[in-house]
Design an enzyme around this catalytic site. Structure first.
Site, mmCIF file in Angstrom:
data_model
loop_
_atom_site.group_PDB
_atom_site.id
_atom_site.type_symbol
_atom_site.label_atom_id
_atom_site.label_comp_id
_atom_site.label_asym_id
_atom_site.label_seq_id
_atom_site.Cartn_x
_atom_site.Cartn_y
_atom_site.Cartn_z
ATOM 1 N N ASP A 1 -3.718 -14.265 -4.300
ATOM 2 C CA ASP A 1 -4.576 -13.730 -5.368
ATOM 3 C C ASP A 1 -4.490 -14.548 -6.644
ATOM 4 O O ASP A 1 -5.497 -15.016 -7.177
ATOM 5 C CB ASP A 1 -4.194 -12.275 -5.707
ATOM 6 C CG ASP A 1 -4.436 -11.333 -4.545
ATOM 7 O OD1 ASP A 1 -5.216 -11.697 -3.638
ATOM 8 O OD2 ASP A 1 -3.849 -10.235 -4.527
ATOM 9 N N ARG B 1 7.477 -4.666 -15.062
ATOM 10 C CA ARG B 1 6.192 -4.945 -15.722
ATOM 11 C C ARG B 1 6.270 -5.032 -17.238
ATOM 12 O O ARG B 1 5.723 -5.962 -17.825
ATOM 13 C CB ARG B 1 5.124 -3.929 -15.293
ATOM 14 C CG ARG B 1 4.828 -3.915 -13.792
ATOM 15 C CD ARG B 1 4.773 -5.269 -13.198
ATOM 16 N NE ARG B 1 4.306 -5.310 -11.824
ATOM 17 C CZ ARG B 1 4.613 -6.261 -10.963
ATOM 18 N NH1 ARG B 1 5.411 -7.250 -11.315
ATOM 19 N NH2 ARG B 1 4.132 -6.257 -9.747
ATOM 20 N N ASP C 1 0.191 -1.172 -11.614
ATOM 21 C CA ASP C 1 0.689 -2.318 -12.372
ATOM 22 C C ASP C 1 -0.280 -2.798 -13.445
ATOM 23 O O ASP C 1 0.134 -3.234 -14.512
ATOM 24 C CB ASP C 1 1.071 -3.454 -11.419
ATOM 25 C CG ASP C 1 2.347 -3.117 -10.654
ATOM 26 O OD1 ASP C 1 3.195 -2.410 -11.222
ATOM 27 O OD2 ASP C 1 2.487 -3.555 -9.503
ATOM 28 N N SER D 1 1.559 -6.144 1.403
ATOM 29 C CA SER D 1 1.671 -6.525 0.005
ATOM 30 C C SER D 1 3.099 -6.218 -0.422
ATOM 31 O O SER D 1 3.546 -5.071 -0.335
ATOM 32 C CB SER D 1 0.670 -5.726 -0.823
ATOM 33 O OG SER D 1 1.063 -5.752 -2.171
HETATM 34 N N1 ARG Z 1 4.083 1.769 -5.845
HETATM 35 C C1 ARG Z 1 4.972 0.974 -6.598
HETATM 36 C C2 ARG Z 1 4.721 1.108 -8.067
HETATM 37 O O1 ARG Z 1 3.704 1.591 -8.438
HETATM 38 C C3 ARG Z 1 4.955 -0.477 -6.206
HETATM 39 C C4 ARG Z 1 3.704 -1.231 -6.537
HETATM 40 C C5 ARG Z 1 3.667 -2.637 -6.046
HETATM 41 N N2 ARG Z 1 3.761 -2.623 -4.623
HETATM 42 C C6 ARG Z 1 3.427 -3.607 -3.799
HETATM 43 N N3 ARG Z 1 3.702 -3.405 -2.572
HETATM 44 N N4 ARG Z 1 2.858 -4.699 -4.165
HETATM 45 O O2 ARG Z 1 5.523 0.740 -8.875
#
Ligand code: ARG
Length: 392
Positions: free
Chosen positions: A13, A93, A122, A174
Site C-alpha cells: 500500500d 500510532r 488507525d 494484514s
Molecule cells: N484492531 C487493532 C487496532 O485497532 C489492530 C489494527 C491493525 N491490524 C492489522 N492487522 N493491520 O488497534
C-alpha cells in the site's frame, strides 16, 4: 514543489502511495519509517523508498521511547481493550504521529500522508493525534481517495510502475507488528467462525510444539516498571524481547477476538502478545499485594476508560494525561518480585513479594499466631448491614 511526509511501512500500500502521491499530487515525498521492533530489514525499506522516487527516506529507531512513554504507562494502568487486546498497534500510532510532525517541521512540509484505509482505527489515531499537536498540517489518506477498488487493482498499479512486489511472498493477512505484539486480520480470518490456520501466527508456537515441562521466571518491578528478569537487570526493550521469546516458545499470548472498532464495525482480529501478557499478569499480581482495596478497585474502573482513550486515538488528551498522573502516584508502591510459571499457553502467577506488601500474615492466618480481633467483626457487620435491615 510542495513536500509531503509519508508514514512508510515498506509494504504494498504505502509503496504504491510513494508513486501515487508524486504522480497525482505533484509533491516531493519524504518517507518516514520507524523501528518499533517489527523485525524487518529497514535498510531495504529505505532503499525501496528511494528507488520509488522518495526525495528522502528517514528511518528512526523509536523502540526505547515507545516502551518508556507509551507501553509502560499502559502497563501501569493494566490497559486492555474489551478484555483481550493489549493495544500494541494502538499505542504505536500517537508516537508515530508525533514523529511525522517533527519531520514535517524540520523538512518544511505542510502535508502528512498515511497508509490507513477508511475503515480502520488507525486513520483516526493518526489524524486525531496530528491534529492535537499541530492542527495546521494537512493530512492526506490516499487509500481513502485513490481509484483502486481492490488489492488486484493495486497490484496492477504496482506492476505498471515497477514497484517490486513479490505477490507470492505477500501475506494473505494484514499484519501489524511491534515489540509489544502482533495484530493480524483479513484473509480467512474474516469469517469469525473459522479457526485461524496455524500460519497466521508470527511469534508464538502452537501448543503441540511447546515444551512439556514448565518454564519458571521471576520478574522484579520498581515503581510499576519491570526492571529485572530472573535476577538480571535489563533495559526495557531487552526485557520485553526476552519475554517475547520465552512466552512465544510456550505459546503464550494468543488471542482470537471480535472487537468493536471506533468507526462502528466489528472486526475479527488475532493477537499475539507474549511479553505483554506476561507483564500484564505479573504487574496485576504485584499490585494485588501492595495496593489497598479502594485504590485497586478505582484503578480497575479507570483502566477501562484509559484503554478506550488509547483505542480511540485520544492519547494526546487532558483526560489521558490526568489519569496518568493519578496512576503514577499509585505506582510508587509497586515494587517487588513476581514468580510465574509458563506452560502450554498459560501464565500462572505462583508467588509475589514486596517491601510494601499490605499482606500481613498475622492478620490472614487461621493458626494460633492470629492477631485479628474476631469480636470486632460483629460490630462492623451490624453497622455495615444497618441500611439493609430497615426494609419491611
Ligand atoms: N484492531 C487493532 C487496532 O485497532 C489492530 C489494527 C491493525 N491490524 C492489522 N492487522 N493491520 O488497534
Amino acid at each position: 514543489m510542495d513536500k509531503i511526509v509519508l508514514a512508510y511501512s515498506g509494504g504494498l500500500d504505502t509503496s504504491c502511495m510513494i508513486k501515487w502521491l508524486q504522480d497525482r499530487l505533484k509533491v516531493d515525498v519524504i518517507t518516514y519509517t520507524s523501528d518499533l521492533g517489527q523485525d524487518i530489514d529497514l535498510d531495504k525499506v529505505k532503499d525501496k523508498a528511494l528507488k520509488l522516487g522518495a526525495k528522502k527516506a528517514i528511518v528512526e529507531d523509536l523502540k526505547d521511547e515507545f516502551v518508556r512513554d507509551y507501553v509502560f504507562p499502559s502497563l501501569r494502568i493494566n490497559a486492555i481493550y474489551e478484555e483481550g487486546y493489549l493495544l500494541a498497534t494502538a499505542l504505536s500510532r500517537p508516537l508515530i504521529a508525533k514523529k511525522l510532525i517533527e519531520v514535517a517541521r524540520k523538512e518544511g512540509a505542510k502535508k502528512i500522508a498515511h497508509g490507513c484505509t477508511g475503515k480502520g482505527n488507525d486513520q483516526v489515531r493518526f489524524e486525531v493525534s496530528i491534529g492535537a499537536i499541530d492542527p495546521e498540517l494537512e493530512i492526506i489518506a490516499p487509500a481513502r481517495i485513490w481509484e483502486f477498488k481492490s488489492r488486484e487493482d493495486e497490484i496492477e498499479y504496482a506492476k505498471e510502475n515497477s514497484i517490486g512486489i513479490d505477490v507470492s511472498k505477500e501475506s494473505p493477512y494484514s499484519i501489524d507488528r511491534n515489540l509489544w505484539g502482533v495484530s493480524i486480520e483479513c484473509g480467512v480470518l474474516e469469517d469469525p467462525w473459522i479457526e485461524p490456520p496455524e500460519d497466521v501466527y508470527q511469534i508464538t508456537k502452537a501448543l503441540k510444539d511447546t515444551p512439556d515441562t514448565p518454564t519458571y521466571i521471576e520478574i522484579y518491578f520498581e515503581g510499576g516498571i519491570p526492571k529485572e528478569l530472573d535476577g538480571k537487570g535489563l533495559r526495557p526493550v531487552e526485557l520485553i524481547n526476552r519475554l517475547t521469546k520465552i512466552g512465544g516458545l510456550n505459546g503464550i499470548g494468543r488471542v482470537d477476538m471480535v472487537e468493536n472498532r471506533l468507526i462502528g464495525i466489528k472486526s475479527r482480529e488475532i493477537y499475539e502478545m507474549p511479553a505483554a501478557t506476561i507483564l500484564y499478569k505479573a504487574h496485576r499480581a504485584l499490585e494485588s499485594l501492595v495496593l489497598d482495596r479502594e485504590t485497586a478497585h478505582f484503578k480497575e474502573l479507570i483502566s477501562i476508560k484509559y484503554s478506550e482513550l488509547i483505542y480511540y486515538g485520544l492519547w494526546y488528551s487532558t483526560l489521558r494525561e490526568s489519569l496518568d498522573a493519578f496512576v503514577q502516584h499509585t505506582q510508587k508502591r509497586v515494587t517487588g518480585r513476581v514468580k510465574l510459571k509458563l506452560y502450554k499457553g498459560n501464565v500462572q502467577v505462583i508467588g509475589r513479594r514486596s517491601p510494601h506488601s499490605l499482606y500481613k500474615h498475622e492478620l490472614a492466618t487461621y493458626d494460633k499466631e492470629d492477631v485479628f480481633d474476631h469480636k470486632a467483626a460483629e460490630g462492623f457487620i451490624k453497622i455495615w448491614g444497618l441500611p439493609y435491615r430497615q426494609y419491611d
